[in-house]
Write an enzyme that holds these catalytic residues in place. Sequence first.
Site, PDB file in Angstrom:
ATOM      1  N   GLU A  94       1.027   9.007   7.833  1.00 52.47           N
ATOM      2  CA  GLU A  94       0.258   9.890   7.278  1.00 52.47           C
ATOM      3  C   GLU A  94       0.852  10.125   5.720  1.00 52.47           C
ATOM      4  O   GLU A  94       1.813  11.062   5.767  1.00 52.47           O
ATOM      5  CB  GLU A  94       0.429  11.193   8.365  1.00 52.47           C
ATOM      6  CG  GLU A  94      -0.343  10.885   9.501  1.00 52.47           C
ATOM      7  CD  GLU A  94       0.092  12.041  10.541  1.00 52.47           C
ATOM      8  OE1 GLU A  94       0.638  13.127  10.264  1.00 52.47           O
ATOM      9  OE2 GLU A  94      -0.075  11.705  11.729  1.00 52.47           O
ATOM     10  N   HIS A 201       0.851  16.606   7.029  1.00 53.85           N
ATOM     11  CA  HIS A 201       0.379  15.563   8.107  1.00 53.85           C
ATOM     12  C   HIS A 201      -1.161  15.307   7.767  1.00 53.85           C
ATOM     13  O   HIS A 201      -1.928  16.027   6.791  1.00 53.85           O
ATOM     14  CB  HIS A 201       0.432  16.311   9.420  1.00 53.85           C
ATOM     15  CG  HIS A 201       1.689  16.281  10.035  1.00 53.85           C
ATOM     16  ND1 HIS A 201       2.110  15.595  11.171  1.00 53.85           N
ATOM     17  CD2 HIS A 201       2.516  17.353   9.615  1.00 53.85           C
ATOM     18  CE1 HIS A 201       3.396  16.163  11.352  1.00 53.85           C
ATOM     19  NE2 HIS A 201       3.605  17.059  10.563  1.00 53.85           N
ATOM     20  N   GLU A 319      -2.345  19.872   8.295  1.00 53.27           N
ATOM     21  CA  GLU A 319      -2.849  18.633   8.372  1.00 53.27           C
ATOM     22  C   GLU A 319      -4.089  18.767   7.141  1.00 53.27           C
ATOM     23  O   GLU A 319      -4.838  19.823   7.154  1.00 53.27           O
ATOM     24  CB  GLU A 319      -3.903  18.748   9.815  1.00 53.27           C
ATOM     25  CG  GLU A 319      -3.004  18.842  11.103  1.00 53.27           C
ATOM     26  CD  GLU A 319      -2.463  17.446  11.354  1.00 53.27           C
ATOM     27  OE1 GLU A 319      -2.657  16.594  10.906  1.00 53.27           O
ATOM     28  OE2 GLU A 319      -1.347  17.635  12.119  1.00 53.27           O
TER      29      GLU A 319
END
Length: 517
Positions: A94, A201, A319
């Site tokens: 990631e 992430h 994220e």
Amino acid sequence: MWCERLHELCLTLLVFFCIVLECSCLTFKYHNNSELEQVLKNFTNSTTNIRTRLEKIGSSLNKIPLWAIELTAAEKDALGVPNIKLIGNIHGNEAVGREIILNFMEYLRTEYDRNTTIQWLLNNTRIHFLPTMNPDGFAVSHEGMCAGEYGRKNGKQGDVEDLNRNFPDFFHDNKIPRQPETVAVMNWMKRIPFILSAGLHGGAVVANYPFDTVKEERWKTLLRRIETVTDSQVEYEMRIQYLASIPINPPSLTPDDDVFRHLATVYSQNHLTMHKGVICDDGKKFQGGITNGAAWYPFSGGMQDYNYAKHGCMELTLEISCCKFPRASELPHLWDENKMALLRYVMEAHRGVTGQLLDSVTNEPVSRADLKIVGRNITFHPSNKGEFWRLLLPGNYQIQVDAPGYYPIIQEFSVKNFSAAELPSLTKMKILLLNDTIPTTAKPVTSSSSSTAVKWDFKETRIEEEEETTILEMNHFLRHFQYTADPNSEYNNGLKPNFFSCFLSMLVIEVFVFTIL
Ligand SMILES: *[C@@H]1O[C@H](CO)[C@@H](O)[C@H](O)[C@H]1NC(C)=O
Ligand SMILES: *[C@@H]1O[C@H](CO)[C@@H](O)[C@H](O)[C@H]1NC(C)=O
Ligand SMILES: *[C@@H]1O[C@H](CO)[C@@H](O)[C@H](O)[C@H]1NC(C)=O
Ligand SMILES: *[C@@H]1O[C@H](CO)[C@@H](O)[C@H](O)[C@H]1NC(C)=O
Ligand SMILES: *[C@@H]1O[C@H](CO)[C@@H](O)[C@H](O)[C@H]1NC(C)=O
Ligand SMILES: *[C@@H]1O[C@H](CO)[C@@H](O)[C@H](O)[C@H]1NC(C)=O
Ligand SMILES: [Zn+2]
């Protein structure tokens, strides 16, 4: 006449030249591990307007150094200055977070001389960056790999341990062998009293807040089974099976849920798309772009839970892209999406309370104490200088201090609101503690809830010998030194030279030449 025509032509060329020059500065690309090290060293060497400190906080399993950099314009020993950290690339595959962090660092140092808000932020905050926590996994991952687990973990093949399952857990015993990357971050947190943090992430677009871990027995048994299995594919399938077995995962909420929801919302609302609820391949839509960790899917040993429960540091798992390792051509727009969100998020470190515990007679700082905000069933501790911080929403609160050798005390305070248009300000307190060998007629303050304060005794707190910290650079803090773009620095991201300044300077040269003609 010919001269005027030429003049026009020349002006047009000028505009093109400056546009091209600006575009050529946009070196949005993925820096590999050795290039990243170079960029950080160059950044440290070429920053003169604010103080930078590059330190090696440890090494990966595969012996690649973990470089962290601190940015601040605060006085070196100033008290009450909050510490923030941003960690990228904990999952090796990631990769976006690595580059977003580099861009954010560059943005802050450039804007320091231009924007009073950012100047204020750096004057009053210490911001630490760890662009990669998992250089091993990154080294085996590939640009364009949007999904999958390949390179997620550490080690030569990126398949040893998932670092975001490797921290001591709040509810369960974590038997997974502690990795050097995890130990490095744990030691880093022991040294610096971080209060706000984020781990970047990929694979979804959502701001995720603690807890990820759940108390539930059923999950515990499944977890034990997972822990005995090393094959990541099996682990993945078991997790999917578990998710399918219960219709909705119940959330696992912290005593500071209001603050966490607020922090996640600040990020999401200031992100260009997150707040709309971006749907990735799994088809899941997050209302408002935020979620409680366990409500999404529960797991234990995560970094954000550890930050909060052990160190009182509020960490989110951000994220920031559906694709885990998108093409570098995606980086400019990913940076645009996250820029304001990151800035607003770090400003949140100034919402709440800060203070210092002092001995009322000697005026010496008291660094051993259990602190609690009354009504919030979780204990936190002061720094080695007796400082404490707690992020809180506007309201009236009471802080309870239990320090060995002192009478317990409860003190009231209030936290004011601040709007996006104004600068925030932490409520500042000085708490004087009375040595309990001094007789007092005043009734010592006691609290009914003091005995029920959560104490987190780690079953697995064995931390290896601290690796010697290498501090590479400590730039002089040249307060009145104007920042000038370093022409040798390859690390430019389009913030300099600015089109208009380029155009203006070229115009001056042009006019000068034509005057001579
Ligand atoms: C990084 O890339 C450069 C060239 O772009 C190469 O020379 C170097 O070996 C690479 N380093 C690593 C660790 O892959
Ligand atoms: C940074 O400066 C130090 C000494 O001033 C030098 O040794 C080092 O090579 C420089 N690093 C880079 C990447 O320019
Ligand atoms: C400083 O930057 C922030 C964030 O980009 C912006 O909202 C603000 O208007 C800027 N202030 C000035 C004085 O340029
Ligand atoms: C930041 O600190 C410098 C040096 O102390 C000071 O000159 C400047 O006015 C401060 N800026 C803001 C916005 O507080
Ligand atoms: C505080 O939390 C602990 C552990 O979660 C729990 O055992 C205790 O009952 C809680 N106390 C209160 C007053 O809620
Ligand atoms: C860092 O600076 C050195 C010396 O100025 C230069 O050779 C190198 O290319 C730079 N590296 C990066 C990644 O900016
Ligand atoms: Zn991840």
